[in-house]
Structures are given as structure tokens and as C-alpha cells.
Motif scaffolding. Sequence first.
Motif, short mmCIF file in Angstrom:
data_model
loop_
_atom_site.label_atom_id
_atom_site.label_comp_id
_atom_site.label_asym_id
_atom_site.label_seq_id
_atom_site.Cartn_x
_atom_site.Cartn_y
_atom_site.Cartn_z
N HIS A 169 0.86 -1.19 0.00
CA HIS A 169 0.00 0.00 0.00
C HIS A 169 0.90 1.25 0.00
O HIS A 169 2.10 1.15 0.27
N SER A 171 0.64 3.55 2.06
CA SER A 171 0.77 4.07 3.43
C SER A 171 2.24 4.19 3.84
O SER A 171 2.58 4.92 4.78
N ARG A 195 0.17 -6.96 -4.47
CA ARG A 195 -0.33 -7.94 -3.49
C ARG A 195 -0.32 -9.31 -4.14
O ARG A 195 -0.57 -9.44 -5.35
N GLN A 209 -2.88 2.93 -6.04
CA GLN A 209 -3.56 3.55 -4.91
C GLN A 209 -3.28 5.05 -4.88
O GLN A 209 -2.26 5.50 -5.39
N GLU A 211 -3.22 7.67 -1.66
CA GLU A 211 -3.44 7.81 -0.23
C GLU A 211 -3.30 9.29 0.14
O GLU A 211 -2.56 10.03 -0.49
N PHE A 307 -6.36 8.51 4.46
CA PHE A 307 -7.33 7.76 3.65
C PHE A 307 -6.60 7.13 2.47
O PHE A 307 -5.51 7.59 2.09
N GLY A 308 -7.17 6.07 1.95
CA GLY A 308 -6.53 5.41 0.81
C GLY A 308 -7.59 4.84 -0.11
O GLY A 308 -8.61 4.31 0.35
N1 PHE Z 1 -3.61 1.37 3.21
C1 PHE Z 1 -4.95 0.88 3.32
C2 PHE Z 1 -5.11 -0.29 2.36
O1 PHE Z 1 -4.37 -0.42 1.44
C3 PHE Z 1 -5.97 1.95 2.98
C4 PHE Z 1 -6.02 3.03 4.00
C5 PHE Z 1 -5.21 4.13 3.89
C6 PHE Z 1 -6.89 2.96 5.05
C7 PHE Z 1 -5.24 5.13 4.83
C8 PHE Z 1 -6.95 3.96 5.99
C9 PHE Z 1 -6.13 5.04 5.89
O2 PHE Z 1 -5.98 -1.11 2.55
#
Ligand code: PHE
Length: 345
Positions: A169, A171, A195, A209, A211, A307-308
Amino acid sequence: MEFEARIQALLAQAQAAPLATQAELEDYKRRFTGKKGAIAELFATLKEVPADQKAALGQALNHLKTQAEARYAEAEALLKAQQPLADQPADLTLPGTLRHTGGRHPLRRVERQIVGIFQRIGFSVADGPEVEDDWHNFGALNFPPEHPARDMQDTFFVTEDKSWLLRTHTSTVQIRAMEAQQPPLRLLMPGRVYRNEAISARAHCFFHQIEGLVVDEGISFADMKQTLTYFVTQLFGPGVQTRLRPSYFPFTEISAEMDVSCRVCGGAGCTVCKHSGWVEILGCGMVDPQVLRNVGLDPERYSGFAFGMGVERCAQLLYRVPDLRLYSQNDLRFLQQFDQLSVSG
Ligand code: PHE
């Protein structure tokens, strides 16, 4: 011969004269329509006819002239069209042959659109590597070793000892950004993630993604909800409905998922929304205080939200693409459909 009879005779001749070759065209011009041709000659003698006939004869003569010239122009155009291209002089005023110059990939278009929406409210873009260490992908984000949350993001490891992997991700960029910069932070982090999943219409071993991360003093859940509602309305239009459902992510507390009303069926129920009328669009939540501590920020002073979302999912809703494998097959019949679309942002 009487003037009028001469006009009629010339008209008949001009209509019968052959006009198929270049030589015949030249001959025609010399005989009829040219400066010294029979028609010009008749015009010169028009002044000699009696005054009361002048108007009628002048008209007849003009008719002859237009007829003869029209026939000449038509034959000339025909001959030119038949000529091999190489023999024709190049017309540099013609528009060039348009080559297909390629277009932006649909996922890139959607990514730019989303980034543009957030840039307009003060977010900037941050980037990070696709090959990551365990700490940035999992550890700092509160996924302890052997924690079951890691199962949700099964990984491709790059080294035998599992210390390097393809990020699951974006993140990871949260952590890198907070390590490098002090709040206030308002960042958007687009990128490719991987993944270990079986490839199907709904899942792939890589996807894209975007984010977001906001960290400052006094950031609340209300800020997050307002920001995300603004975003969804900008992307899908003012008619869209949203809802937040409680969820779980190791690095946010509290966590939620945002759903939007299904654009494909308008909420009535279809296969895209699995007959629920709602489609999940993103995960979000307040940054876990432990994550702030992990990067050396004081959770008593700072708070934030993250958020993502998946770009493929947004593109599917915007363009109604039923199978996400289409995005990576490089089939021009699919890709060229997006070339003419305009994208704001
Ligand atoms: N990184 C999470 C995912 O890939 C998504 C996410 C990002 C959720 C930021 C909350 C906050 O599933």
C-alpha cells in the motif's frame, strides 16, 4: 453568320469538344475560353450589334461563357484527380496526414483528476519507493510481526529474509513523509502497489492507490469527513450519496470505510454494487497515536487523518469498465477509447 446563330453554334461546339487529356484541355482553352478564343472574340464584336438586341445577345453570350468555363473546370478537376499523386505538384496548404500520437492511460487520467481535486484544496504530492523495508510497509504502521492484519496484504518478498518487499500500500509514504517533515502536513500519495493475489476480473497482483494524509494540531474526524465528502462530490458529481461504515486498519483509530451510491445502477442494485446500491470507495481513519509516536511526533499535540483508495475502482465507476485486467493488457482497441475524453485537473 448572324450573331445569335454564331453563339448557338459555338455553344454546340464547346459542348461537344473532347476534354479528356491535357492536350485537349489546352486546345479547348485556345479555341473557346482563352483570351484569344472564340468567346472573347464574340464579346469584342458585341458592340457592333444593333442597340435593341444588345441586352438579349449579351445575356446569351454570358450564358455561353459560363457553360464553357464550367465544362472546362470540371474536366480539369477530373483529369487532376486521375493523375498519379507523384505527378501532381505538392500542395503545401493541405493538412498533413494525422498520425495516432497515443493518449494518456485511463488510470493515469483518473489519477490526475483525483490529484487535481486535492491540489485545489492545498494538498501536495509525495512519492516513495515501490521496493520497501518491513518497517515502512508494516512495522511503523502498527502491523507487528505475525499479526493477522498482515494476511490482508499478502506480499511479494524481494529478499529471502523477508526484510525487503514490494509495498502493499502507499501508506509507506505516510511514514516516510512524517519522518522527513514536520506538521502541518497535507499530502497526497499516488503510486503502484503489489499484493500476492490470484488474477481475476476483480483482483490483480498489482494495482494503483492514492493515499492522503493530514497531520496538524486540532485535526478532527469532522475535518476528514468534510474533506472526503468534498472529494467524492468533485469526482462523481453533486448527486452522489455517501456513507461511512466502521472498519479496521492497524494504523488508524478510529477507522472507517466510505461508500458511494452506485453510479452504474443509480442505487437500484446491479452486479457492480452486488445489489446493495453502494460501492466501497476508500478506507480512512484518524492516524493512530502509536503511528505518530513511531515517527517521533507527540500525539498529545498533533492529530491527523489518513485515507486510501484504489484508482482502478474509481476508474471502474467513472468509465464502467467491467474487468480490471483490461487496464494492463495494452489492447489498443480498449485504450484508444479514452483518447478523445477530456480530463480536468
Ligand atoms: N492502506 C490501506 C489499504 O491499502 C488503505 C487506507 C489508507 C486505510 C489510509 C486507511 C487510511 O488497505
